[in-house]
Write a protein that holds these residues in place. Structure first.
Motif, mmCIF file in Angstrom:
data_model
loop_
_atom_site.group_PDB
_atom_site.id
_atom_site.type_symbol
_atom_site.label_atom_id
_atom_site.label_comp_id
_atom_site.label_asym_id
_atom_site.label_seq_id
_atom_site.Cartn_x
_atom_site.Cartn_y
_atom_site.Cartn_z
ATOM 1 N N GLU A 145 51.563 46.608 24.372
ATOM 2 C CA GLU A 145 52.473 47.017 23.780
ATOM 3 C C GLU A 145 54.303 46.564 24.079
ATOM 4 N N ALA A 146 54.276 47.099 25.433
ATOM 5 C CA ALA A 146 55.478 46.894 26.032
ATOM 6 C C ALA A 146 55.882 45.448 26.288
ATOM 7 N N ILE A 147 54.755 44.302 26.710
ATOM 8 C CA ILE A 147 54.999 43.002 26.700
ATOM 9 C C ILE A 147 55.499 42.388 25.521
ATOM 10 N N LEU A 148 54.816 42.844 24.267
ATOM 11 C CA LEU A 148 55.315 42.210 22.992
ATOM 12 C C LEU A 148 56.740 42.882 22.576
ATOM 13 N N SER A 149 57.155 43.885 23.051
ATOM 14 C CA SER A 149 58.386 44.465 22.927
ATOM 15 C C SER A 149 59.470 43.579 23.468
ATOM 16 N N ILE A 150 59.147 43.376 24.867
ATOM 17 C CA ILE A 150 59.926 42.600 25.614
ATOM 18 C C ILE A 150 60.120 41.221 25.032
ATOM 19 N N GLN A 170 51.382 34.980 28.773
ATOM 20 C CA GLN A 170 51.346 36.499 28.745
ATOM 21 C C GLN A 170 51.517 37.031 27.307
ATOM 22 N N LEU A 171 52.392 36.693 26.495
ATOM 23 C CA LEU A 171 52.865 37.113 25.195
ATOM 24 C C LEU A 171 51.626 37.049 24.382
ATOM 25 N N ILE A 172 51.043 35.881 24.286
ATOM 26 C CA ILE A 172 49.980 35.444 23.314
ATOM 27 C C ILE A 172 48.885 36.157 23.888
ATOM 28 N N ILE A 177 51.154 36.120 16.685
ATOM 29 C CA ILE A 177 50.542 34.924 17.096
ATOM 30 C C ILE A 177 50.726 33.768 16.134
ATOM 31 N N GLU A 178 50.702 33.999 14.838
ATOM 32 C CA GLU A 178 50.914 32.939 13.828
ATOM 33 C C GLU A 178 52.355 32.224 13.971
ATOM 34 N N PHE A 219 43.611 24.898 25.628
ATOM 35 C CA PHE A 219 42.361 25.676 25.670
ATOM 36 C C PHE A 219 42.512 26.996 26.120
ATOM 37 N N ASP A 220 43.092 27.369 27.115
ATOM 38 C CA ASP A 220 43.544 28.686 27.593
ATOM 39 C C ASP A 220 44.051 29.512 26.456
ATOM 40 N N PHE A 221 45.158 29.037 25.657
ATOM 41 C CA PHE A 221 45.575 29.885 24.507
ATOM 42 C C PHE A 221 44.628 30.187 23.431
ATOM 43 N N LEU A 222 43.846 29.165 23.117
ATOM 44 C CA LEU A 222 42.971 29.356 22.235
ATOM 45 C C LEU A 222 41.400 30.391 22.674
ATOM 46 N N MET A 223 41.182 30.381 23.667
ATOM 47 C CA MET A 223 40.195 31.175 24.208
ATOM 48 C C MET A 223 40.693 32.585 24.012
ATOM 49 N N CYS A 224 42.111 33.083 23.941
ATOM 50 C CA CYS A 224 42.507 34.357 24.107
ATOM 51 C C CYS A 224 42.176 34.854 22.353
ATOM 52 N N LEU A 225 41.936 33.890 21.653
ATOM 53 C CA LEU A 225 41.896 34.379 20.205
ATOM 54 C C LEU A 225 40.496 34.525 19.607
#
Length: 332
Positions: free
Chosen positions: A213-218, A242-244, A256-257, A273-279
């Protein structure tokens, strides 16, 4: 009370129905010498100990009245002092041999099972303690090496390991219990010198602590953060990851969207590939099917070794099983 070596010799001799004279003859000594040992007036020379142990069919440790658990404690204490690989290996091999012996005895139904189980529990506790100690020692060694590298390259940001080793050092701070003070230092660094590296190190420390939550706030801040993040580019992709990742952990699909389509426009295949693996655990149904389809398309292009490629395939199949299970539960 632990027996003296003379008392232990007397006990073994009587258990095996051996006279002092017979033992003395075996050792080429006078019977009176054995008698003096047994009453505490002297002890065998060290060169005689292996022969005495062999004569009674026991180990030298047993000859000194040392039980297997006491021997284990001594070896663990030795490693605690020396902290070297040889002492670790010596203690672990001895513990494993004792556990195997107990398992064999229990399997055959011999001995006092309750006592053997207690001994096994103690041995496993000692083994756990050894692993924890070695883990701490390994982290300390790695920290010292990474810290030395960081100091040596302070004025050489072009070194290809400049940033990776600093991120590794921050991770090691978490491993050795310095995460709070390191997080404060990373925040202070960013506030005083806001740039891609200081922001990435700050967000990475928050990620180590799972403070998503702190990451998204930043990530939503104006000022220096926005200047670093926009427009998305190859230079700031690590920060966007890091944010995604934080948004995925929080199931924040709005974030995300809003941002990922722009980020993917500047990605190569490996970063995409790395970003999509997060989802994979964020979306369901048609959106998940589209993500999996894209991952399958990208997989041959990202040059993973065979082990990681198999793990990725398993990860995709795992999401399929979860999706099917969810649909089944809804139907029921």
């Amino acid at each position: 009370m632990k027996l003296t070596i003379g008392e232990k010799i007397a006990l073994l001799r009587k258990e095996k129905n051996i006279t002092q004279t017979e033992l003395a003859e075996y050792l080429f000594l006078a019977p009176q010498t054995v008698s003096r040992w047994e009453v505490g007036c002297g002890a065998p020379e060290i060169t005689l100990l292996p022969k005495i142990a062999a004569f009674f069919g026991v180990s030298i440790d047993e000859l000194f009245g040392l039980t297997s658990l006491e021997r284990t404690e001594d070896l663990v204490a030795k490693y605690s002092v020396l902290r070297d690989d040889h002492s670790f290996q010596e203690a672990m091999e001895y513990i494993d041999s004792q556990i195997q012996t107990i398992d064999a005895v229990l399997k055959n139904g011999a001995g006092d099972s309750a006592e053997l189980e207690r001994d096994r529990d103690q041995l496993e506790a000692e083994k756990t303690h050894m692993w924890i100690q070695q883990g701490r020692e390994a982290f300390q060694r790695a920290f010292a090496m990474a810290d030395c590298f960081v100091q040596r390259t302070e004025k050489n940001p072009e070194n290809p390991w400049y940033l990776p080793m600093r991120l590794q050092l921050d991770q090691l701070c978490s491993n050795i219990g310095k995460d709070r003070e390191t997080l404060s230092a990373r925040k202070k660094d960013f506030m005083e010198h806001p740039d891609e590296i200081s922001l990435l190190r700050y967000l990475s420390m928050l990620d180590n602590r799972q403070e998503y939550e702190a990451i998204l706030s930043i990530g939503k801040e104006e000022g220096p953060v926005r200047e670093i993040l926009f427009p998305p580019s190859e230079k700031n992709l690590s920060i966007w990851w890091q944010l995604i990742h934080a948004a995925a952990e929080m199931s924040n699909t709005d974030f995300i969207e809003q941002h990922l389509p722009l980020v993917l426009q500047v990605c190569g295949k490996k970063d995409e590939f790395d970003f999509l693996m997060c989802l994979l655990n964020v979306y369901r149904d048609e959106q998940l099917a589209a993500i999996k389809g894209r991952l399958r398309f990208l997989l041959p292009e990202v040059s993973l070794n065979q082990y990681f490629e198999e793990k990725v395939k398993e990860r995709i199949e795992e999401t399929v099983q979860i999706e099917n299970l969810t649909k089944k539960e809804i139907t029921c």
